[in-house]
Motif scaffolding. Structure first.
Motif, PDB file in Angstrom:
ATOM      1  N   THR A 155       0.944  -1.213  -0.078  1.00  0.00           N
ATOM      2  CA  THR A 155       0.071   0.059  -0.551  1.00  0.00           C
ATOM      3  C   THR A 155       0.966   1.454   0.340  1.00  0.00           C
ATOM      4  N   ARG A 156       2.028   1.370   0.685  1.00  0.00           N
ATOM      5  CA  ARG A 156       2.715   2.122   0.574  1.00  0.00           C
ATOM      6  C   ARG A 156       3.473   2.844  -0.544  1.00  0.00           C
ATOM      7  N   PHE A 157       4.056   1.469  -1.236  1.00  0.00           N
ATOM      8  CA  PHE A 157       4.403   1.523  -2.567  1.00  0.00           C
ATOM      9  C   PHE A 157       3.867   2.033  -3.134  1.00  0.00           C
ATOM     10  N   ILE A 158       2.271   1.881  -3.271  1.00  0.00           N
ATOM     11  CA  ILE A 158       1.245   2.718  -4.690  1.00  0.00           C
ATOM     12  C   ILE A 158       1.361   3.968  -4.094  1.00  0.00           C
ATOM     13  N   THR A 159       1.437   4.172  -3.457  1.00  0.00           N
ATOM     14  CA  THR A 159       1.069   5.858  -3.088  1.00  0.00           C
ATOM     15  C   THR A 159       2.289   6.457  -3.110  1.00  0.00           C
ATOM     16  N   LEU A 160       3.604   6.116  -3.066  1.00  0.00           N
ATOM     17  CA  LEU A 160       4.721   6.408  -3.307  1.00  0.00           C
ATOM     18  C   LEU A 160       4.303   6.666  -5.002  1.00  0.00           C
ATOM     19  N   ALA A 161       4.189   4.857  -5.611  1.00  0.00           N
ATOM     20  CA  ALA A 161       4.071   5.435  -6.937  1.00  0.00           C
ATOM     21  C   ALA A 161       2.845   6.247  -7.634  1.00  0.00           C
ATOM     22  N   GLN A 162       1.891   7.028  -7.104  1.00  0.00           N
ATOM     23  CA  GLN A 162       1.155   8.063  -7.681  1.00  0.00           C
ATOM     24  C   GLN A 162       2.062   9.182  -7.779  1.00  0.00           C
ATOM     25  N   GLY A 184       6.209   8.480  -8.395  1.00  0.00           N
ATOM     26  CA  GLY A 184       7.227   8.427  -8.465  1.00  0.00           C
ATOM     27  C   GLY A 184       7.932   9.711  -8.567  1.00  0.00           C
ATOM     28  N   PRO A 185       8.822   9.864  -9.934  1.00  0.00           N
ATOM     29  CA  PRO A 185       9.925  10.440  -9.737  1.00  0.00           C
ATOM     30  C   PRO A 185      10.052  11.774 -10.452  1.00  0.00           C
ATOM     31  N   PRO A 186      10.694  12.729 -10.186  1.00  0.00           N
ATOM     32  CA  PRO A 186      10.666  14.461  -9.922  1.00  0.00           C
ATOM     33  C   PRO A 186       8.821  14.308 -11.702  1.00  0.00           C
ATOM     34  N   ALA A 187       9.779  14.435 -13.075  1.00  0.00           N
ATOM     35  CA  ALA A 187       9.576  14.144 -13.462  1.00  0.00           C
ATOM     36  C   ALA A 187       7.972  13.510 -14.335  1.00  0.00           C
ATOM     37  N   ALA A 188       7.898  12.419 -13.753  1.00  0.00           N
ATOM     38  CA  ALA A 188       6.649  12.096 -13.928  1.00  0.00           C
ATOM     39  C   ALA A 188       5.782  12.498 -13.409  1.00  0.00           C
ATOM     40  N   ARG A 189       4.823  12.323 -14.100  1.00  0.00           N
ATOM     41  CA  ARG A 189       3.065  13.227 -14.234  1.00  0.00           C
ATOM     42  C   ARG A 189       2.286  11.539 -14.060  1.00  0.00           C
ATOM     43  N   VAL A 190       1.915  11.058 -13.558  1.00  0.00           N
ATOM     44  CA  VAL A 190       1.162   9.757 -13.263  1.00  0.00           C
ATOM     45  C   VAL A 190      -0.750   9.861 -12.828  1.00  0.00           C
ATOM     46  N   VAL A 191      -0.999   9.612 -14.113  1.00  0.00           N
ATOM     47  CA  VAL A 191      -2.986  10.233 -14.037  1.00  0.00           C
ATOM     48  C   VAL A 191      -3.354   8.934 -13.075  1.00  0.00           C
ATOM     49  N   GLN A 192      -2.728   7.924 -13.934  1.00  0.00           N
ATOM     50  CA  GLN A 192      -3.984   6.777 -12.648  1.00  0.00           C
ATOM     51  C   GLN A 192      -3.387   5.516 -12.538  1.00  0.00           C
ATOM     52  N   ILE A 193      -3.168   4.949 -12.142  1.00  0.00           N
ATOM     53  CA  ILE A 193      -2.881   3.449 -11.571  1.00  0.00           C
ATOM     54  C   ILE A 193      -3.917   2.513 -10.902  1.00  0.00           C
ATOM     55  N   LEU A 194      -4.019   1.198 -11.779  1.00  0.00           N
ATOM     56  CA  LEU A 194      -4.857   0.436 -11.663  1.00  0.00           C
ATOM     57  C   LEU A 194      -4.110  -0.923 -10.577  1.00  0.00           C
ATOM     58  N   ALA A 195      -4.898  -0.924 -10.107  1.00  0.00           N
ATOM     59  CA  ALA A 195      -3.693  -2.218  -8.870  1.00  0.00           C
ATOM     60  C   ALA A 195      -4.902  -3.498  -9.562  1.00  0.00           C
ATOM     61  N   GLN A 196      -4.659  -4.319  -9.690  1.00  0.00           N
ATOM     62  CA  GLN A 196      -5.379  -5.509  -9.445  1.00  0.00           C
ATOM     63  C   GLN A 196      -4.903  -6.608  -8.494  1.00  0.00           C
ATOM     64  N   GLU A 197      -5.727  -7.211  -7.716  1.00  0.00           N
ATOM     65  CA  GLU A 197      -5.304  -8.728  -6.711  1.00  0.00           C
ATOM     66  C   GLU A 197      -5.289  -9.121  -7.730  1.00  0.00           C
ATOM     67  N   VAL A 198      -3.963 -10.107  -7.395  1.00  0.00           N
ATOM     68  CA  VAL A 198      -3.523 -11.101  -7.700  1.00  0.00           C
ATOM     69  C   VAL A 198      -2.840 -12.077  -6.801  1.00  0.00           C
ATOM     70  N   GLU A 199      -2.361 -13.265  -7.349  1.00  0.00           N
ATOM     71  CA  GLU A 199      -1.540 -14.080  -5.754  1.00  0.00           C
ATOM     72  C   GLU A 199       0.107 -14.506  -6.589  1.00  0.00           C
ATOM     73  N   PRO A 200       0.597 -14.230  -5.687  1.00  0.00           N
ATOM     74  CA  PRO A 200       1.792 -14.040  -4.700  1.00  0.00           C
ATOM     75  C   PRO A 200       2.045 -15.201  -6.186  1.00  0.00           C
ATOM     76  N   GLN A 201       3.539 -14.343  -6.357  1.00  0.00           N
ATOM     77  CA  GLN A 201       4.215 -15.661  -7.323  1.00  0.00           C
ATOM     78  C   GLN A 201       5.720 -16.012  -6.454  1.00  0.00           C
ATOM     79  N   GLY A 202       6.008 -15.437  -5.666  1.00  0.00           N
ATOM     80  CA  GLY A 202       7.675 -15.377  -5.021  1.00  0.00           C
ATOM     81  C   GLY A 202       8.516 -15.772  -5.317  1.00  0.00           C
ATOM     82  N   PHE A 203       8.693 -14.367  -6.110  1.00  0.00           N
ATOM     83  CA  PHE A 203       9.692 -13.459  -7.127  1.00  0.00           C
ATOM     84  C   PHE A 203      10.541 -13.119  -5.184  1.00  0.00           C
ATOM     85  N   THR A 204      11.907 -13.002  -5.206  1.00  0.00           N
ATOM     86  CA  THR A 204      12.948 -12.941  -4.932  1.00  0.00           C
ATOM     87  C   THR A 204      13.514 -12.094  -4.847  1.00  0.00           C
TER      88      THR A 204
END
Length: 92
Positions: free
Chosen positions: A55-62, A64-84
């Motif tokens: 949730t914190r990451f999604i808030t920060l992603a709104q 992003g870096p200084p030059a970005a202009r985020v209009v929308q973030i669509l978040a889909q709930e998915v099953e964890p894949q166990g990345f390392t």
């Protein structure tokens, strides 16, 4: 408990270091997953971690870096894949 979200981020998010910012931010927050540019001009990312940190990451992603202009973030709930780790992938 680990959760996962598949994000589609739209706006002015390519050519502004958004992917590198995502990798750095995810690693700082100890999230795992990946990020890549999309041919449609969006950025796509998969994040896994605790609900609070994702949730914190999604808030920060709104912002992003200084030059970005985020209009929308669509978040889909998915099953964890166990990345390392968190990686930058080629454009899809």
């Amino acid at each position: 408990m680990v959760i996962a979200r598949h994000l589609n981020i739209s706006g002015h998010v390519q050519g502004v270091w958004y992917r590198n910012w995502t990798v750095d931010t995810a690693r700082i927050l100890s999230l795992v997953g990946w990020v890549r540019n999309r041919a449609d001009g969006n950025v796509e990312t998969w994040v896994e971690g605790s609900e609070e940190v994702v949730t914190r990451f999604i808030t920060l992603a709104q912002e992003g870096p200084p030059a970005a202009r985020v209009v929308q973030i669509l978040a889909q709930e998915v099953e964890p894949q166990g990345f390392t780790g968190f990686e930058k992938r080629p454009t899809a």
